[in-house]
Write an enzyme that holds these catalytic residues in place. Sequence first.
Site, PDB file in Angstrom:
ATOM      1  N   SER A   1      -1.633   3.407  15.236  1.00 26.51           N
ATOM      2  CA  SER A   1      -1.453   4.863  15.230  1.00 26.51           C
ATOM      3  C   SER A   1      -2.623   5.616  15.865  1.00 26.51           C
ATOM      4  O   SER A   1      -2.415   6.598  16.572  1.00 26.51           O
ATOM      5  CB  SER A   1      -1.218   5.347  13.800  1.00 26.51           C
ATOM      6  OG  SER A   1      -2.301   4.990  12.960  1.00 26.51           O
TER       7      SER A   1
ATOM      8  N   TYR B   1       3.936   2.778  19.356  1.00 26.00           N
ATOM      9  CA  TYR B   1       4.620   4.046  19.045  1.00 26.00           C
ATOM     10  C   TYR B   1       5.159   4.703  20.307  1.00 26.00           C
ATOM     11  O   TYR B   1       5.892   5.680  20.220  1.00 26.00           O
ATOM     12  CB  TYR B   1       3.660   4.977  18.301  1.00 26.00           C
ATOM     13  CG  TYR B   1       3.259   4.419  16.944  1.00 26.00           C
ATOM     14  CD1 TYR B   1       4.109   4.526  15.855  1.00 26.00           C
ATOM     15  CD2 TYR B   1       2.043   3.754  16.763  1.00 26.00           C
ATOM     16  CE1 TYR B   1       3.760   4.006  14.614  1.00 26.00           C
ATOM     17  CE2 TYR B   1       1.687   3.232  15.533  1.00 26.00           C
ATOM     18  CZ  TYR B   1       2.547   3.359  14.463  1.00 26.00           C
ATOM     19  OH  TYR B   1       2.198   2.839  13.243  1.00 26.00           O
TER      20      TYR B   1
ATOM     21  N   CYS C   1       0.807  -1.237   0.000  1.00 22.96           N
ATOM     22  CA  CYS C   1       0.000   0.000   0.000  1.00 22.96           C
ATOM     23  C   CYS C   1       0.830   1.271   0.000  1.00 22.96           C
ATOM     24  O   CYS C   1       0.391   2.288  -0.513  1.00 22.96           O
ATOM     25  CB  CYS C   1      -1.015  -0.005   1.141  1.00 22.96           C
ATOM     26  SG  CYS C   1      -0.308   0.118   2.786  1.00 22.96           S
TER      27      CYS C   1
ATOM     28  N   GLU D   1      -8.433 -16.961  11.052  1.00 21.55           N
ATOM     29  CA  GLU D   1      -7.299 -16.338  10.357  1.00 21.55           C
ATOM     30  C   GLU D   1      -5.982 -16.610  11.098  1.00 21.55           C
ATOM     31  O   GLU D   1      -4.944 -16.855  10.485  1.00 21.55           O
ATOM     32  CB  GLU D   1      -7.500 -14.814  10.256  1.00 21.55           C
ATOM     33  CG  GLU D   1      -8.586 -14.398   9.284  1.00 21.55           C
ATOM     34  CD  GLU D   1      -8.103 -14.368   7.825  1.00 21.55           C
ATOM     35  OE1 GLU D   1      -6.895 -14.536   7.594  1.00 21.55           O
ATOM     36  OE2 GLU D   1      -8.946 -14.170   6.937  1.00 21.55           O
TER      37      GLU D   1
ATOM     38  N   LYS E   1      -4.335  -6.952  15.647  1.00 21.72           N
ATOM     39  CA  LYS E   1      -4.182  -5.519  15.382  1.00 21.72           C
ATOM     40  C   LYS E   1      -5.513  -4.919  14.980  1.00 21.72           C
ATOM     41  O   LYS E   1      -6.195  -5.490  14.141  1.00 21.72           O
ATOM     42  CB  LYS E   1      -3.168  -5.361  14.257  1.00 21.72           C
ATOM     43  CG  LYS E   1      -3.067  -3.981  13.668  1.00 21.72           C
ATOM     44  CD  LYS E   1      -2.218  -3.995  12.444  1.00 21.72           C
ATOM     45  CE  LYS E   1      -2.284  -2.601  11.851  1.00 21.72           C
ATOM     46  NZ  LYS E   1      -1.683  -2.525  10.559  1.00 21.72           N
TER      47      LYS E   1
ATOM     48  N   LYS F   1      -5.974  -8.888  11.444  1.00 24.31           N
ATOM     49  CA  LYS F   1      -5.896  -7.444  11.232  1.00 24.31           C
ATOM     50  C   LYS F   1      -7.274  -6.954  10.804  1.00 24.31           C
ATOM     51  O   LYS F   1      -7.784  -7.349   9.757  1.00 24.31           O
ATOM     52  CB  LYS F   1      -4.856  -7.136  10.165  1.00 24.31           C
ATOM     53  CG  LYS F   1      -4.787  -5.665   9.795  1.00 24.31           C
ATOM     54  CD  LYS F   1      -3.639  -5.382   8.851  1.00 24.31           C
ATOM     55  CE  LYS F   1      -3.657  -3.940   8.382  1.00 24.31           C
ATOM     56  NZ  LYS F   1      -2.551  -3.666   7.469  1.00 24.31           N
TER      57      LYS F   1
ATOM     58  N   ARG G   1      -1.835   6.109   7.887  1.00 23.18           N
ATOM     59  CA  ARG G   1      -2.027   6.284   6.436  1.00 23.18           C
ATOM     60  C   ARG G   1      -1.583   7.666   6.001  1.00 23.18           C
ATOM     61  O   ARG G   1      -1.084   7.852   4.893  1.00 23.18           O
ATOM     62  CB  ARG G   1      -3.484   6.026   6.061  1.00 23.18           C
ATOM     63  CG  ARG G   1      -3.817   4.549   6.210  1.00 23.18           C
ATOM     64  CD  ARG G   1      -5.260   4.243   5.838  1.00 23.18           C
ATOM     65  NE  ARG G   1      -5.569   2.854   6.150  1.00 23.18           N
ATOM     66  CZ  ARG G   1      -6.782   2.324   6.077  1.00 23.18           C
ATOM     67  NH1 ARG G   1      -7.804   3.076   5.696  1.00 23.18           N
ATOM     68  NH2 ARG G   1      -6.970   1.063   6.377  1.00 23.18           N
TER      69      ARG G   1
ATOM     70  N   CYS H   1      -3.488  -2.535  -0.817  1.00 16.91           N
ATOM     71  CA  CYS H   1      -2.423  -3.408  -0.335  1.00 16.91           C
ATOM     72  C   CYS H   1      -2.021  -4.468  -1.356  1.00 16.91           C
ATOM     73  O   CYS H   1      -1.114  -5.256  -1.117  1.00 16.91           O
ATOM     74  CB  CYS H   1      -2.845  -4.074   0.970  1.00 16.91           C
ATOM     75  SG  CYS H   1      -3.210  -2.874   2.271  1.00 16.91           S
TER      76      CYS H   1
ATOM     77  N   ARG I   1     -10.648  -1.005   2.666  1.00 22.27           N
ATOM     78  CA  ARG I   1      -9.921  -2.269   2.745  1.00 22.27           C
ATOM     79  C   ARG I   1     -10.781  -3.419   3.281  1.00 22.27           C
ATOM     80  O   ARG I   1     -10.280  -4.424   3.743  1.00 22.27           O
ATOM     81  CB  ARG I   1      -8.691  -2.106   3.650  1.00 22.27           C
ATOM     82  CG  ARG I   1      -7.719  -1.028   3.209  1.00 22.27           C
ATOM     83  CD  ARG I   1      -6.301  -1.367   3.655  1.00 22.27           C
ATOM     84  NE  ARG I   1      -5.413  -0.247   3.805  1.00 22.27           N
ATOM     85  CZ  ARG I   1      -4.913   0.480   2.802  1.00 22.27           C
ATOM     86  NH1 ARG I   1      -5.248   0.220   1.572  1.00 22.27           N
ATOM     87  NH2 ARG I   1      -4.080   1.465   3.059  1.00 22.27           N
TER      88      ARG I   1
HETATM   89  C1  PBG Z   1      -0.064  -1.590   5.842  1.00 21.22           C
HETATM   90  C2  PBG Z   1      -0.211  -1.281   7.265  1.00 21.22           C
HETATM   91  C3  PBG Z   1      -1.136  -0.433   7.903  1.00 21.22           C
HETATM   92  C4  PBG Z   1      -0.778  -0.403   9.236  1.00 21.22           C
HETATM   93  C5  PBG Z   1       0.319  -1.243   9.392  1.00 21.22           C
HETATM   94  N1  PBG Z   1       0.629  -1.791   8.171  1.00 21.22           N
HETATM   95  C6  PBG Z   1      -2.191   0.441   7.361  1.00 21.22           C
HETATM   96  C7  PBG Z   1      -3.437  -0.100   6.798  1.00 21.22           C
HETATM   97  O1  PBG Z   1      -3.741  -1.283   6.821  1.00 21.22           O
HETATM   98  O2  PBG Z   1      -4.157   0.750   6.238  1.00 21.22           O
HETATM   99  C8  PBG Z   1      -1.460   0.428  10.286  1.00 21.22           C
HETATM  100  C9  PBG Z   1      -0.662   0.700  11.490  1.00 21.22           C
HETATM  101  C10 PBG Z   1      -1.093   1.836  12.327  1.00 21.22           C
HETATM  102  O3  PBG Z   1      -2.196   2.421  12.183  1.00 21.22           O
HETATM  103  O4  PBG Z   1      -0.314   2.174  13.189  1.00 21.22           O
HETATM  104  N2  PBG Z   1      -1.069  -2.299   5.259  1.00 21.22           N
END
Ligand code: PBG
Length: 291
Positions: free
Chosen positions: A239, A278, A87, A198, A213, A160, A170, A95, A182
């Site tokens: 994040s 973070y 991505c 999964e 996650k 995820k 993002r 992705c 997504r």
């Molecule tokens: C890539 C990815 C993402 C995150 C980690 N790897 C973004 C997404 O799926 O849009 C998000 C991590 C975060 O928000 O800290 N696909």
Amino acid sequence: MFVADRADEPGADRLPALLRRTVDGTVREVARVEAKGVRSVLLFGIPTRKDPEGSGAWDPEGPVPRAIRAIKAGHPEVTVLADVCLCEYTDHGHCGVVVGGRVDNDRTLPSLGRTAVAYAEAGADLVAPSAMMDHQVRTIRSALDRAGYPDVGILAYAAKFSSGFYGPFRDAAGSAPAFGDRRAYQMDYRNRREALRELALDAEEGADLLMVKPALPYLDVIAAARERFDLPIAAYQVSGEYAMIEAAAARGWLDREAAARETLAAIHRAGADVILTYFAGDLDPSTEGAR
Ligand code: PBG
């Protein structure tokens, strides 16, 4: 850590842990956090040029391979993980490879394998596939083995969720999808049993660690995963989870340290053996409660 050809300007409107750094800036940041006791870092790359295939992902001169080599040269004790996804490298921000307006799972797999091998060649200790394509773990495992990297491990983003908490990432990675969302490949957050399925698939396909996650809104999934699997369970405090605490603290509404530590303790208590956060470079591990 976000590695780019051009770093954010000092004072950029971005949270500190989401700042884009050059390769040199990344190495300096690794030195800083290593001194604080952090032993592992996860790298994301932001290329200068994007294309429909995301070919920058496996460019050996891209930001991530260059950063891996530089970190390993200067800080050999630090475990380096590289996120494997397209991505950040596709011009449409999805992705995977898009065919007829849809992400094509099977056409994406070889690119993910190739990307993982490029990071292993650069010296990554583990790769972390986050694209949520079916069979990405199996594809990457066999690509790594065939290329002569049987010891490079896989941290699988196994459960995820399609989440509202990825916004600041993002923005930092420049990877918001240009159309749609997504939900076709990330998981429905209402469905816990699917999450466990999964996780089981990624375990069977050869993952070395299984990740859930985001983290705090999914403590039940972390706890269920810890019960059910023998592999180490990782949890990613994403994040948006980080940004909520930072934003509230900036307004004086929350005590930043206290709130951060409490969330991390909760994630650990739920059963996470490994936490991606973070806050890693900011909380002093010698302080009581940090562990
Ligand atoms: C890539 C990815 C993402 C995150 C980690 N790897 C973004 C997404 O799926 O849009 C998000 C991590 C975060 O928000 O800290 N696909």
